[in-house]
Design a protein around this motif. Structure first.
Motif, mmCIF file in Angstrom:
data_model
loop_
_atom_site.group_PDB
_atom_site.id
_atom_site.type_symbol
_atom_site.label_atom_id
_atom_site.label_comp_id
_atom_site.label_asym_id
_atom_site.label_seq_id
_atom_site.Cartn_x
_atom_site.Cartn_y
_atom_site.Cartn_z
ATOM 1 N N ARG A 128 -1.445 18.497 3.219
ATOM 2 C CA ARG A 128 -1.885 17.782 2.014
ATOM 3 C C ARG A 128 -3.137 16.955 2.299
ATOM 4 N N MET A 129 -3.130 16.306 3.438
ATOM 5 C CA MET A 129 -4.261 15.421 3.758
ATOM 6 C C MET A 129 -5.540 16.182 4.088
ATOM 7 N N GLY B 26 -7.854 8.741 -1.442
ATOM 8 C CA GLY B 26 -6.892 9.784 -1.065
ATOM 9 C C GLY B 26 -6.089 9.320 0.133
ATOM 10 N N SER B 27 -6.470 9.746 1.331
ATOM 11 C CA SER B 27 -5.784 9.343 2.562
ATOM 12 C C SER B 27 -6.854 8.955 3.572
ATOM 13 N N PHE C 223 -7.500 7.604 6.929
ATOM 14 C CA PHE C 223 -6.909 7.383 8.249
ATOM 15 C C PHE C 223 -7.857 8.026 9.268
ATOM 16 N N SER D 261 -5.708 4.302 -6.120
ATOM 17 C CA SER D 261 -5.079 5.304 -5.251
ATOM 18 C C SER D 261 -4.933 6.638 -5.966
ATOM 19 N N ASN D 262 -4.890 7.687 -5.146
ATOM 20 C CA ASN D 262 -4.588 9.030 -5.676
ATOM 21 C C ASN D 262 -3.226 9.052 -6.369
ATOM 22 N N HIS D 263 -2.367 8.059 -6.095
ATOM 23 C CA HIS D 263 -1.029 8.072 -6.690
ATOM 24 C C HIS D 263 -1.031 7.684 -8.172
ATOM 25 N N PHE E 40 5.462 10.823 -2.069
ATOM 26 C CA PHE E 40 5.651 9.665 -2.960
ATOM 27 C C PHE E 40 6.450 10.063 -4.203
ATOM 28 N N TYR F 90 4.344 2.031 -7.162
ATOM 29 C CA TYR F 90 3.055 1.762 -6.515
ATOM 30 C C TYR F 90 1.909 2.373 -7.336
ATOM 31 N N SER G 206 0.804 -1.231 0.000
ATOM 32 C CA SER G 206 0.000 0.000 0.000
ATOM 33 C C SER G 206 0.835 1.279 0.000
ATOM 34 N N THR G 207 2.144 1.150 -0.142
ATOM 35 C CA THR G 207 2.991 2.357 -0.220
ATOM 36 C C THR G 207 4.088 2.111 -1.248
HETATM 37 C C1 15L Z 1 -1.907 5.599 -0.505
HETATM 38 O O1 15L Z 1 -2.130 5.133 -1.611
HETATM 39 C C2 15L Z 1 -1.437 4.757 0.621
HETATM 40 O O2 15L Z 1 -1.969 3.464 0.578
HETATM 41 C C3 15L Z 1 -1.688 5.359 1.981
HETATM 42 O O3 15L Z 1 -0.890 4.672 2.945
HETATM 43 C C4 15L Z 1 -1.355 6.852 1.998
HETATM 44 O O4 15L Z 1 0.014 7.026 1.788
HETATM 45 C C5 15L Z 1 -2.154 7.535 0.901
HETATM 46 O O5 15L Z 1 -1.963 6.946 -0.354
HETATM 47 C C6 15L Z 1 -1.813 9.025 0.752
HETATM 48 O O6 15L Z 1 -1.489 9.438 -0.352
HETATM 49 O O7 15L Z 1 -1.922 9.762 1.741
#
Ligand code: 15L
Ligand code: NAI
Length: 267
Positions: free
Chosen positions: A174-175, A164-165, A167, A111-113, A258, A136, A75-76
């Motif tokens: 950013r979050m 996005g994030s 948690f 993912s946002n990535h 990232f 990733y 996931s990272t």
């Molecule tokens: C993700 O894709 C990750 O899985 C997570 O752990 C966070 O890093 C999140 O993105 C993020 O971009 O904050």
């Protein structure tokens, strides 16, 4: 809508543990899978430990399943050699199992990535070119392309959630843009499982944040209506991180830090 059997991969992870207790309300049996310890099966649960790169084992996982929430994988950011089996081969194995067993809907944790190399002054929709910010992000881009192919070729529907994030709280400025609460995660997953027609739909997984760089207007048909916002955390986050260095690539891109990781091959 109540499903006879839902499959949750990555069930031992951060989001998996949340969805484990939340998804039970929507199915008779919740099948849980991971390579990490899942503990004992509770009422209405089945526990099936599987490495996603093991095609035969993943095939067995998909048997008698009504729909899948696919969270499993790395996931990272990691080296390509680590990402390849878990995220690329693993997601392929999930789709092949779905095809072979007639499973018609997958909710994929993208993912946002996938679009991490856009700048934070660019608001992007779900139809802009992908700009992955690492191996990733590339693996999630592959997952989205795989989802599109299995819809076009085999009629298997997917919602790719570009999370996005997610948690308990946003950790930095950013979050404040990328944050999605666990309650909104549940809303997004349930909308994705139950919307009558999704084909392959891509949607950014964020709460109703006051400042964000994603436009979800092309995903209104899914019916996801976030109820939370990062705004109540803003004062505390800004006190902790008062200034943003706009020359720092890891601070001005959607993907944050990232974008600066790697290379992993030091030779
Ligand atoms: C993700 O894709 C990750 O899985 C997570 O752990 C966070 O890093 C999140 O993105 C993020 O971009 O904050
Ligand atoms: P996590 O790392 O806590 O959970 C992932 C789970 O996948 C772990 O329990 C791990 O053991 C399992 N896994 C890893 N490799 C595996 C393999 N080869 N075979 C079987 N299982 C394997 O991650 P988290 O935060 O719960 O995220 C869940 C999913 O959502 C991931 O796919 C992640 O990429 C995606 N996502 C999460 C975000 C977040 O903010 N939490 C943001 C964007 C995407």
């Amino acid at each position: 809508l109540r499903f006879p059997r839902l499959l949750l991969t990555g069930a031992a992870g951060g989001l998996g543990r949340e969805l484990r207790r939340r998804l039970k309300a929507y199915c008779d049996v919740l099948r849980l899978s991971d390579i990490a310890d899942l503990g004992a099966a509770g009422p209405g649960e089945e526990v099936m430990p599987v490495a996603l790169e093991n095609k035969a084992a993943v095939d067995a996982l998909l048997k008698d399943v009504s729909a899948v929430v696919h969270l499993g994988g790395i996931s990272t950011e990691h080296s390509f050699e680590e990402i390849l089996p878990a995220n690329i081969t693993g997601t392929f194995n999930v789709y092949e199992g779905a095809r072979r067993h007639g499973v018609k809907r997958i909710v994929f944790a993208s993912s946002n990535h996938v679009t991490g190399f856009y700048r934070q002054d660019e608001v992007v929709g779900t139809d802009v070119p992908m700009r992955p910010d690492g191996y990733y992000g590339l693996s999630k881009a592959f997952g989205e392309n795989l989802a599109q192919f299995y819809w076009d070729r085999y009629g298997i529907e997917t919602v790719s959630m570009r999370i996005g994030s997610s948690f308990p709280e946003p950790r930095d400025r950013r979050m404040l843009g990328t944050w999605m609460s666990y309650d909104d995660l549940e809303r997004l997953v349930v909308s994705s499982l139950t919307a009558p027609v999704v084909g392959h739909s891509v949607i950014y997984g964020i709460s109703d944040n006051a400042t964000a760089w994603y436009d979800n207007s092309k995903a209104r048909h899914i019916g996801y209506r976030p109820q939370d916002s990062s705004e109540r955390f803003r004062a505390a986050v800004e006190a902790r991180q008062p200034v943003i260095d706009t020359k720092d690539a890891g601070l001005i891109h959607h993907g944050g830090g990232f974008v600066k990781q790697g290379p992993f091959d030091k030779t």
